[in-house]
Design a protein around this motif. Sequence first.
Motif, PDB file in Angstrom:
ATOM      1  N   VAL A 158       1.005  -1.242   0.131  1.00  0.00           N
ATOM      2  CA  VAL A 158      -0.337  -0.169  -0.091  1.00  0.00           C
ATOM      3  C   VAL A 158       1.008   1.313   0.032  1.00  0.00           C
ATOM      4  N   VAL A 159       1.848   1.283   0.877  1.00  0.00           N
ATOM      5  CA  VAL A 159       2.900   2.501   1.019  1.00  0.00           C
ATOM      6  C   VAL A 159       3.507   2.651  -0.343  1.00  0.00           C
ATOM      7  N   LYS A 160       3.964   1.558  -0.991  1.00  0.00           N
ATOM      8  CA  LYS A 160       4.840   1.569  -2.328  1.00  0.00           C
ATOM      9  C   LYS A 160       3.903   2.035  -3.276  1.00  0.00           C
ATOM     10  N   ASN A 161       2.595   1.669  -3.298  1.00  0.00           N
ATOM     11  CA  ASN A 161       1.665   2.395  -4.216  1.00  0.00           C
ATOM     12  C   ASN A 161       1.478   3.760  -4.090  1.00  0.00           C
ATOM     13  N   ILE A 162       1.377   4.019  -2.841  1.00  0.00           N
ATOM     14  CA  ILE A 162       1.184   5.724  -2.446  1.00  0.00           C
ATOM     15  C   ILE A 162       2.360   6.372  -2.903  1.00  0.00           C
ATOM     16  N   ILE A 163       3.688   6.070  -2.909  1.00  0.00           N
ATOM     17  CA  ILE A 163       4.688   6.735  -3.068  1.00  0.00           C
ATOM     18  C   ILE A 163       5.065   6.797  -4.609  1.00  0.00           C
ATOM     19  N   GLU A 164       4.523   5.640  -5.244  1.00  0.00           N
ATOM     20  CA  GLU A 164       4.768   5.483  -6.909  1.00  0.00           C
ATOM     21  C   GLU A 164       3.535   6.379  -7.521  1.00  0.00           C
ATOM     22  N   THR A 165       2.457   6.246  -7.028  1.00  0.00           N
ATOM     23  CA  THR A 165       1.361   7.354  -7.577  1.00  0.00           C
ATOM     24  C   THR A 165       1.639   8.735  -7.298  1.00  0.00           C
ATOM     25  N   HIS A 166       2.214   9.174  -6.221  1.00  0.00           N
ATOM     26  CA  HIS A 166       2.582  10.601  -6.011  1.00  0.00           C
ATOM     27  C   HIS A 166       4.107  10.968  -5.957  1.00  0.00           C
ATOM     28  N   ASN A 167       4.641  10.030  -6.643  1.00  0.00           N
ATOM     29  CA  ASN A 167       6.210  10.359  -7.113  1.00  0.00           C
ATOM     30  C   ASN A 167       6.750  10.942  -5.759  1.00  0.00           C
ATOM     31  N   ARG A 168       6.772  10.295  -4.729  1.00  0.00           N
ATOM     32  CA  ARG A 168       7.224  10.973  -3.519  1.00  0.00           C
ATOM     33  C   ARG A 168       8.238   9.687  -2.770  1.00  0.00           C
ATOM     34  N   ALA A 169       8.991  10.389  -1.965  1.00  0.00           N
ATOM     35  CA  ALA A 169       9.945   9.206  -1.255  1.00  0.00           C
ATOM     36  C   ALA A 169       9.076   8.983   0.233  1.00  0.00           C
ATOM     37  N   VAL A 170       9.537   7.680   0.650  1.00  0.00           N
ATOM     38  CA  VAL A 170       8.738   7.322   2.004  1.00  0.00           C
ATOM     39  C   VAL A 170       8.888   8.399   3.053  1.00  0.00           C
ATOM     40  N   ASP A 171      10.210   9.016   3.055  1.00  0.00           N
ATOM     41  CA  ASP A 171      10.464  10.190   4.234  1.00  0.00           C
ATOM     42  C   ASP A 171       9.636  11.167   4.073  1.00  0.00           C
ATOM     43  N   ASP A 172       9.220  11.604   2.844  1.00  0.00           N
ATOM     44  CA  ASP A 172       8.562  12.666   2.531  1.00  0.00           C
ATOM     45  C   ASP A 172       7.136  12.565   2.939  1.00  0.00           C
ATOM     46  N   ILE A 173       6.596  11.337   3.122  1.00  0.00           N
ATOM     47  CA  ILE A 173       5.298  11.021   3.464  1.00  0.00           C
ATOM     48  C   ILE A 173       5.225  10.818   5.051  1.00  0.00           C
ATOM     49  N   ILE A 174       6.092  10.376   5.719  1.00  0.00           N
ATOM     50  CA  ILE A 174       5.938   9.957   6.822  1.00  0.00           C
ATOM     51  C   ILE A 174       5.878  11.274   7.915  1.00  0.00           C
ATOM     52  N   ALA A 175       4.712  11.370   8.451  1.00  0.00           N
ATOM     53  CA  ALA A 175       4.336  12.501   9.380  1.00  0.00           C
ATOM     54  C   ALA A 175       4.154  13.576   8.915  1.00  0.00           C
ATOM     55  N   ASN A 176       3.782  13.479   7.437  1.00  0.00           N
ATOM     56  CA  ASN A 176       3.250  14.592   6.734  1.00  0.00           C
ATOM     57  C   ASN A 176       1.709  14.623   6.729  1.00  0.00           C
ATOM     58  N   HIS A 177       1.156  15.413   7.666  1.00  0.00           N
ATOM     59  CA  HIS A 177      -0.083  15.355   8.083  1.00  0.00           C
ATOM     60  C   HIS A 177      -0.979  16.293   6.848  1.00  0.00           C
ATOM     61  N   ALA A 178      -0.618  17.218   6.024  1.00  0.00           N
ATOM     62  CA  ALA A 178      -1.282  17.650   5.016  1.00  0.00           C
ATOM     63  C   ALA A 178      -1.375  16.722   3.688  1.00  0.00           C
ATOM     64  N   PHE A 179      -0.166  16.185   3.592  1.00  0.00           N
ATOM     65  CA  PHE A 179      -0.319  15.257   2.473  1.00  0.00           C
ATOM     66  C   PHE A 179      -1.313  13.805   2.780  1.00  0.00           C
ATOM     67  N   LEU A 180      -0.915  13.378   3.756  1.00  0.00           N
ATOM     68  CA  LEU A 180      -1.625  12.106   4.081  1.00  0.00           C
ATOM     69  C   LEU A 180      -3.132  12.269   4.289  1.00  0.00           C
ATOM     70  N   THR A 181      -3.587  13.666   4.856  1.00  0.00           N
ATOM     71  CA  THR A 181      -5.050  13.831   4.968  1.00  0.00           C
ATOM     72  C   THR A 181      -5.791  14.117   3.658  1.00  0.00           C
ATOM     73  N   SER A 182      -4.611  14.440   2.617  1.00  0.00           N
ATOM     74  CA  SER A 182      -5.455  14.601   1.370  1.00  0.00           C
ATOM     75  C   SER A 182      -5.608  13.431   0.423  1.00  0.00           C
ATOM     76  N   LEU A 183      -4.960  12.310   0.988  1.00  0.00           N
ATOM     77  CA  LEU A 183      -5.363  10.987   0.296  1.00  0.00           C
ATOM     78  C   LEU A 183      -6.808  10.451   0.507  1.00  0.00           C
ATOM     79  N   ASN A 184      -7.136   9.769  -0.714  1.00  0.00           N
ATOM     80  CA  ASN A 184      -8.667   8.996  -0.555  1.00  0.00           C
ATOM     81  C   ASN A 184      -8.172   7.804  -0.347  1.00  0.00           C
ATOM     82  N   ALA A 185      -8.478   7.159   0.759  1.00  0.00           N
ATOM     83  CA  ALA A 185      -8.446   5.756   1.018  1.00  0.00           C
ATOM     84  C   ALA A 185      -8.927   4.774  -0.191  1.00  0.00           C
ATOM     85  N   ASN A 186     -10.203   4.983  -0.489  1.00  0.00           N
ATOM     86  CA  ASN A 186     -10.675   4.493  -1.656  1.00  0.00           C
ATOM     87  C   ASN A 186     -10.094   4.142  -2.661  1.00  0.00           C
ATOM     88  N   ASP A 187      -8.985   4.851  -3.078  1.00  0.00           N
ATOM     89  CA  ASP A 187      -8.113   4.714  -4.233  1.00  0.00           C
ATOM     90  C   ASP A 187      -7.001   3.439  -4.129  1.00  0.00           C
TER      91      ASP A 187
END
Length: 175
Positions: free
Chosen positions: A1-30
């Motif tokens: 799931v995390v791999k899919n998120i980082i590939e879809t948004h072209n980000r590194a894992v370190d960029d999304i960990i504890a990044n509240h703004a980015f993580l709340t913008s995600l749609n879990a259904n996707d």
Amino acid sequence: VVKNIIETHNRAVDDIIANHAFLTSLNANDYINDSFGLLTIKDIVKELEKPGRDPRPVFKTATFKEGVEKVSDLQPSMILEGVITNVTNFGAFVDIGVHQDGLVHISSLTDKFVADPSEVVKAGDIVKVKVLEVDVNRKRISLTMRLEEQPKPANANKKAPTENRAQQKKAPAQK
């Protein structure tokens, strides 16, 4: 799931960990697929938001009284903190830090009538108890959770020595 998120948004894992703004913008259904459902995806996002969080409640432990390490250190009227180790139909056993559990009789659990001790306490509960009586030789500790209850005076439960059986026999009635 995390791999899919980082590939879809072209980000590194370190960029999304504890990044509240980015993580709340995600749609879990996707990110739902045959292996991961909606609840699992939401749990993964929560973990990314606050990595290392422990979902369990805060673990509390009893604070044993310093200097009280063996049964002989106990004195009537001492108020101690302990942990319920076992609940029986006649009361509850409490670990007070002396390598011998004490017993709180069912009648000393509370000021109200108790039909079943498990209605009042359960194993693992942290409780305050008062020492009522200590029998060092038999390694028995009598406790109460009614902190206003007073310890029994020494020798209160012991019966007076009975007279010798020969002295108890009545002398034959004289005519």
